[in-house]
Design a protein around this motif. Structure first.
Motif, PDB file in Angstrom:
ATOM      1  N   GLY A 165       5.688  33.219  51.268  1.00  0.00           N
ATOM      2  CA  GLY A 165       6.269  31.870  50.707  1.00  0.00           C
ATOM      3  C   GLY A 165       5.255  30.882  50.980  1.00  0.00           C
ATOM      4  N   TYR A 166       5.004  29.987  50.172  1.00  0.00           N
ATOM      5  CA  TYR A 166       4.161  28.688  50.643  1.00  0.00           C
ATOM      6  C   TYR A 166       5.016  27.468  50.490  1.00  0.00           C
ATOM      7  CZ  TYR A 166       0.740  32.370  49.742  1.00  0.00           C
ATOM      8  OH  TYR A 166       0.182  33.627  49.558  1.00  0.00           O
ATOM      9  N   GLU A 167       5.106  26.976  51.598  1.00  0.00           N
ATOM     10  CA  GLU A 167       5.824  25.632  51.869  1.00  0.00           C
ATOM     11  C   GLU A 167       4.911  24.444  51.674  1.00  0.00           C
ATOM     12  OE1 GLU A 167       8.202  25.961  55.358  1.00  0.00           O
ATOM     13  OE2 GLU A 167       8.570  27.819  55.171  1.00  0.00           O
ATOM     14  N   LEU A 168       5.108  23.548  50.940  1.00  0.00           N
ATOM     15  CA  LEU A 168       4.298  22.207  50.738  1.00  0.00           C
ATOM     16  C   LEU A 168       4.454  21.548  51.987  1.00  0.00           C
ATOM     17  CD1 LEU A 168       5.063  21.438  46.944  1.00  0.00           C
ATOM     18  CD2 LEU A 168       3.110  22.887  47.987  1.00  0.00           C
ATOM     19  N   LYS A 169       3.164  20.989  52.265  1.00  0.00           N
ATOM     20  CA  LYS A 169       3.353  19.918  53.291  1.00  0.00           C
ATOM     21  C   LYS A 169       3.915  18.612  52.941  1.00  0.00           C
ATOM     22  CE  LYS A 169       0.119  20.294  56.685  1.00  0.00           C
ATOM     23  NZ  LYS A 169      -1.157  20.276  57.452  1.00  0.00           N
ATOM     24  N   THR A 170       3.480  18.296  51.961  1.00  0.00           N
ATOM     25  CA  THR A 170       3.919  16.929  51.469  1.00  0.00           C
ATOM     26  C   THR A 170       4.743  17.420  49.987  1.00  0.00           C
ATOM     27  OG1 THR A 170       2.221  15.830  52.205  1.00  0.00           O
ATOM     28  CG2 THR A 170       3.619  14.785  50.588  1.00  0.00           C
ATOM     29  N   PRO A 171       6.134  17.424  49.873  1.00  0.00           N
ATOM     30  CA  PRO A 171       6.906  17.586  48.748  1.00  0.00           C
ATOM     31  C   PRO A 171       6.223  16.915  47.549  1.00  0.00           C
ATOM     32  CG  PRO A 171       8.246  17.455  50.671  1.00  0.00           C
ATOM     33  CD  PRO A 171       7.134  17.040  51.187  1.00  0.00           C
ATOM     34  N   MET A 172       6.341  17.332  46.425  1.00  0.00           N
ATOM     35  CA  MET A 172       5.975  16.804  45.190  1.00  0.00           C
ATOM     36  C   MET A 172       7.004  16.378  44.383  1.00  0.00           C
ATOM     37  SD  MET A 172       2.778  19.446  44.024  1.00  0.00           S
ATOM     38  CE  MET A 172       2.512  18.404  42.545  1.00  0.00           C
ATOM     39  N   THR A 173       7.090  14.994  43.880  1.00  0.00           N
ATOM     40  CA  THR A 173       7.816  14.403  43.024  1.00  0.00           C
ATOM     41  C   THR A 173       7.583  14.782  41.573  1.00  0.00           C
ATOM     42  OG1 THR A 173       8.233  12.473  44.378  1.00  0.00           O
ATOM     43  CG2 THR A 173       8.944  12.462  42.125  1.00  0.00           C
ATOM     44  N   THR A 226      14.483  20.475  45.294  1.00  0.00           N
ATOM     45  CA  THR A 226      15.451  19.399  45.589  1.00  0.00           C
ATOM     46  C   THR A 226      16.084  18.664  44.617  1.00  0.00           C
ATOM     47  OG1 THR A 226      14.249  17.898  47.024  1.00  0.00           O
ATOM     48  CG2 THR A 226      14.890  19.919  47.969  1.00  0.00           C
ATOM     49  N   VAL A 227      17.159  18.278  44.797  1.00  0.00           N
ATOM     50  CA  VAL A 227      17.835  17.187  44.060  1.00  0.00           C
ATOM     51  C   VAL A 227      18.867  16.320  45.074  1.00  0.00           C
ATOM     52  CG1 VAL A 227      17.652  18.262  41.772  1.00  0.00           C
ATOM     53  CG2 VAL A 227      19.971  18.606  43.267  1.00  0.00           C
ATOM     54  N   ASP A 278      15.060  17.102  34.744  1.00  0.00           N
ATOM     55  CA  ASP A 278      15.601  16.044  35.557  1.00  0.00           C
ATOM     56  C   ASP A 278      14.383  15.634  36.494  1.00  0.00           C
ATOM     57  OD1 ASP A 278      18.251  15.101  34.477  1.00  0.00           O
ATOM     58  OD2 ASP A 278      18.628  17.245  35.257  1.00  0.00           O
ATOM     59  N   ASP A 279      14.322  14.683  37.220  1.00  0.00           N
ATOM     60  CA  ASP A 279      13.397  14.284  38.258  1.00  0.00           C
ATOM     61  C   ASP A 279      14.021  15.204  39.246  1.00  0.00           C
ATOM     62  OD1 ASP A 279      12.562  12.288  36.542  1.00  0.00           O
ATOM     63  OD2 ASP A 279      13.280  10.683  37.716  1.00  0.00           O
ATOM     64  N   VAL A 280      12.919  15.807  40.121  1.00  0.00           N
ATOM     65  CA  VAL A 280      13.384  16.781  40.921  1.00  0.00           C
ATOM     66  C   VAL A 280      12.100  16.629  41.977  1.00  0.00           C
ATOM     67  CG1 VAL A 280      14.433  18.473  39.442  1.00  0.00           C
ATOM     68  CG2 VAL A 280      11.863  18.627  39.833  1.00  0.00           C
ATOM     69  N   THR A 281      12.049  17.334  43.211  1.00  0.00           N
ATOM     70  CA  THR A 281      11.106  17.384  44.319  1.00  0.00           C
ATOM     71  C   THR A 281      10.957  18.692  44.603  1.00  0.00           C
ATOM     72  OG1 THR A 281      11.997  15.386  45.316  1.00  0.00           O
ATOM     73  CG2 THR A 281      10.691  16.422  46.521  1.00  0.00           C
ATOM     74  N   LEU A 282       9.531  19.096  44.525  1.00  0.00           N
ATOM     75  CA  LEU A 282       9.058  20.506  44.624  1.00  0.00           C
ATOM     76  C   LEU A 282       8.722  20.497  46.116  1.00  0.00           C
ATOM     77  CD1 LEU A 282       8.373  23.105  43.107  1.00  0.00           C
ATOM     78  CD2 LEU A 282       6.095  22.262  42.964  1.00  0.00           C
ATOM     79  N   VAL A 283       9.343  21.767  46.797  1.00  0.00           N
ATOM     80  CA  VAL A 283       9.133  21.974  48.127  1.00  0.00           C
ATOM     81  C   VAL A 283       8.454  23.077  48.717  1.00  0.00           C
ATOM     82  CG1 VAL A 283      10.809  20.290  48.866  1.00  0.00           C
ATOM     83  CG2 VAL A 283      11.617  22.508  48.604  1.00  0.00           C
ATOM     84  N   ALA A 284       8.546  24.355  47.644  1.00  0.00           N
ATOM     85  CA  ALA A 284       8.038  25.554  48.224  1.00  0.00           C
ATOM     86  C   ALA A 284       7.843  26.293  46.874  1.00  0.00           C
ATOM     87  CB  ALA A 284       9.005  26.181  49.064  1.00  0.00           C
ATOM     88  N   GLY A 324      -3.589  22.838  47.226  1.00  0.00           N
ATOM     89  CA  GLY A 324      -2.609  22.900  48.116  1.00  0.00           C
ATOM     90  C   GLY A 324      -2.869  22.679  49.648  1.00  0.00           C
ATOM     91  N   ASP A 325      -1.825  22.224  50.172  1.00  0.00           N
ATOM     92  CA  ASP A 325      -1.951  22.070  51.576  1.00  0.00           C
ATOM     93  C   ASP A 325      -0.364  22.309  52.011  1.00  0.00           C
ATOM     94  OD1 ASP A 325      -2.552  20.970  54.127  1.00  0.00           O
ATOM     95  OD2 ASP A 325      -2.403  19.064  53.745  1.00  0.00           O
ATOM     96  N   PHE A 326      -0.399  23.413  53.021  1.00  0.00           N
ATOM     97  CA  PHE A 326       1.044  24.077  53.269  1.00  0.00           C
ATOM     98  C   PHE A 326       1.303  23.788  54.617  1.00  0.00           C
ATOM     99  CE2 PHE A 326      -1.009  26.052  49.736  1.00  0.00           C
ATOM    100  CZ  PHE A 326      -0.058  25.806  48.600  1.00  0.00           C
ATOM    101  N   LYS A 327       2.579  23.622  54.876  1.00  0.00           N
ATOM    102  CA  LYS A 327       2.794  23.074  56.384  1.00  0.00           C
ATOM    103  C   LYS A 327       3.188  24.967  57.040  1.00  0.00           C
ATOM    104  CE  LYS A 327       7.963  22.835  55.354  1.00  0.00           C
ATOM    105  NZ  LYS A 327       9.080  21.892  55.532  1.00  0.00           N
ATOM    106  N   ASN A 328       3.151  25.994  56.613  1.00  0.00           N
ATOM    107  CA  ASN A 328       3.490  27.216  57.004  1.00  0.00           C
ATOM    108  C   ASN A 328       2.117  27.959  56.927  1.00  0.00           C
ATOM    109  OD1 ASN A 328       3.645  27.331  54.172  1.00  0.00           O
ATOM    110  ND2 ASN A 328       4.765  29.391  54.586  1.00  0.00           N
TER     111      ASN A 328
END
Length: 401
Positions: free
Chosen positions: A335-343, A390-391, A290-296, A85-89
């Motif tokens: 909490g761990y915030e993804l630097k690049t959100p995952m689809t 997110t959706v 459904d298709d989602v985007t993972l952010v944290a 993982g690569d985390f922005k925080n």
């Protein structure tokens, strides 16, 4: 004198000259920028840090302790394994900043020229998210006894919203931190039949090490008109009686967001950790409908928690470890915030694996001779792999002020 000895003398002289000419780090020029960027958000008057680092006079008595904490990487706290993982925080200090602090302390922790001092970071007094648009408290002053066990308390507070709102930031603040272990604020939509204990949709939480909720621009969480906020508060007696009236501050998005943030979880209620087991494994899973985007991501266990890992399993069978916390610490709910959100396409699974130490080897273990099941109190256990995704928000119809 031989040629070799002359060469050695010349090199030694150059090294000595370099050490003399190399300027020593000072607080004003070298250390203050690091502390302002990395530490002062928590280590300032009125915040959770046990001491303030806002100026030289406050920092100087703690110089050696600061050096020890950063050299050993005890602070800033970061529990994730860097291999995954690569985390922005990511809170870890670069080695160059660690060296700067260490060299400054070794040089006697000099203050330096006051003209070199950078501008102090600006904070809204009493808040980390900035001035909130609305503040909602639990509705009463709660007396917390000096001893004993206090069952989880739930406070149901009407939002008063006559129109839908998008929340872009939220921060929970106890009026008395010494009395509170953690707080979770849930959203119950109008007409919800859920009981207090079932709560509702997670808005945000407060716990040791947990940062306030702040979404990226264009992202927000929906609170529908007529919703109710449910505060779940865990009070922990510590030898002194206290009074608390905790509250949450909300900052609203000024423009309709592009994506709606939602909170999901992979949890397991059904485990039983055997007495004296040093490495008991518990698994949980969640599948995207459904298709989602993972952010944290945010793992949660109690004092027997040992490690926690998130693995994504794609519909084609491929697997990827996205977070590994090899030394979980209940005292730091990070909490761990993804630097690049995952689809994550429909059908993708989030698999979580946790291990627990219910043996005498765990110094925090209340009683290694008892089996442990799911429960609210810290001497019981939980296994929750929280995550934020997110959706698209196009279909949400809200009135924006």
């Amino acid at each position: 004198m031989t040629h070799v000895s002359i060469s050695f003398f010349a090199l030694a002289s150059c090294a000595l000259a370099a050490s003399v000419n190399t300027p020593k780090p000072t607080f004003t020029k070298d250390v203050a920028p690091i502390l302002n960027n990395r530490c002062v958000e928590c280590h300032r008057t009125g915040e959770i840090g046990p001491m303030s680092f806002s100026n030289y006079q406050e920092v100087r008595p703690w110089a050696k302790a600061i050096k020890e904490a950063v050299v050993t990487r005890k602070m800033p706290v970061w529990l994730a394994d860097g291999k995954h993982g690569d985390f922005k925080n990511d809170r870890r200090l670069p080695q160059a900043e660690i060296d700067t602090i260490a060299n400054w302390v070794s040089a006697g922790a000099p203050e330096g020229d006051k003209a070199d001092l950078p501008p102090a970071p600006k904070f809204e007094v009493g808040w980390n998210i900035g001035k909130p648009d609305k503040v909602i408290d639990i509705g009463e002053d709660v007396s917390v006894p000096a001893s004993g066990t206090v069952a989880y308390k739930y406070f149901r507070i009407a939002s008063g919203f006559t129109e839908d709102k998008w929340v872009e930031a939220a921060e929970i603040r106890p009026s008395n931190r010494k009395a509170v272990h953690h707080i979770i604020v849930f959203i119950q939509e109008p007409g919800s039949k859920k009981s207090f204990g079932e709560a509702g949709t997670l808005l945000t939480g407060y716990a040791p090490g947990e940062q306030p909720l702040r979404f990226e621009p264009g992202m927000a969480k929906l609170v529908k008109a007529g919703s109710t906020f449910v505060f779940q508060v865990h009070y922990t007696p510590n030898g002194t009686a206290y009074t608390d009236r905790s509250y949450v501050g909300l900052r609203f998005a000024k423009q309709p967001p592009k994506v709606e943030a939602r909170t999901g979880n992979a949890l397991n209620f059904g485990f039983k950790i055997p007495a004296n087991d040093p490495n008991y494994e518990v698994k949980s899973s969640w599948t995207a409908k459904d298709d989602v985007t993972l952010v944290a991501l945010m793992p949660h266990m109690h004092v027997r928690g040992k490690d926690f890992k998130y693995t994504v399993t794609y519909p084609d069978g491929r697997q990827e470890v996205i977070l590994d916390v090899p030394k979980y610490d209940f005292n730091w709910q990070l909490g761990y915030e993804l630097k690049t959100p995952m689809t994550l396409s429909k059908g993708t699974k989030i698999d979580c694996v946790a291990h627990y130490d219910n043996s005498v080897n765990n110094a925090a273990n209340p009683d290694p001779n008892k089996d442990v099941r799911w429960g609210d109190q810290t001497w019981q256990e939980m296994m929750i792999g929280w995550f934020t995704y997110t959706v698209p928000a196009e279909k949400a119809v809200v009135a924006m002020n």
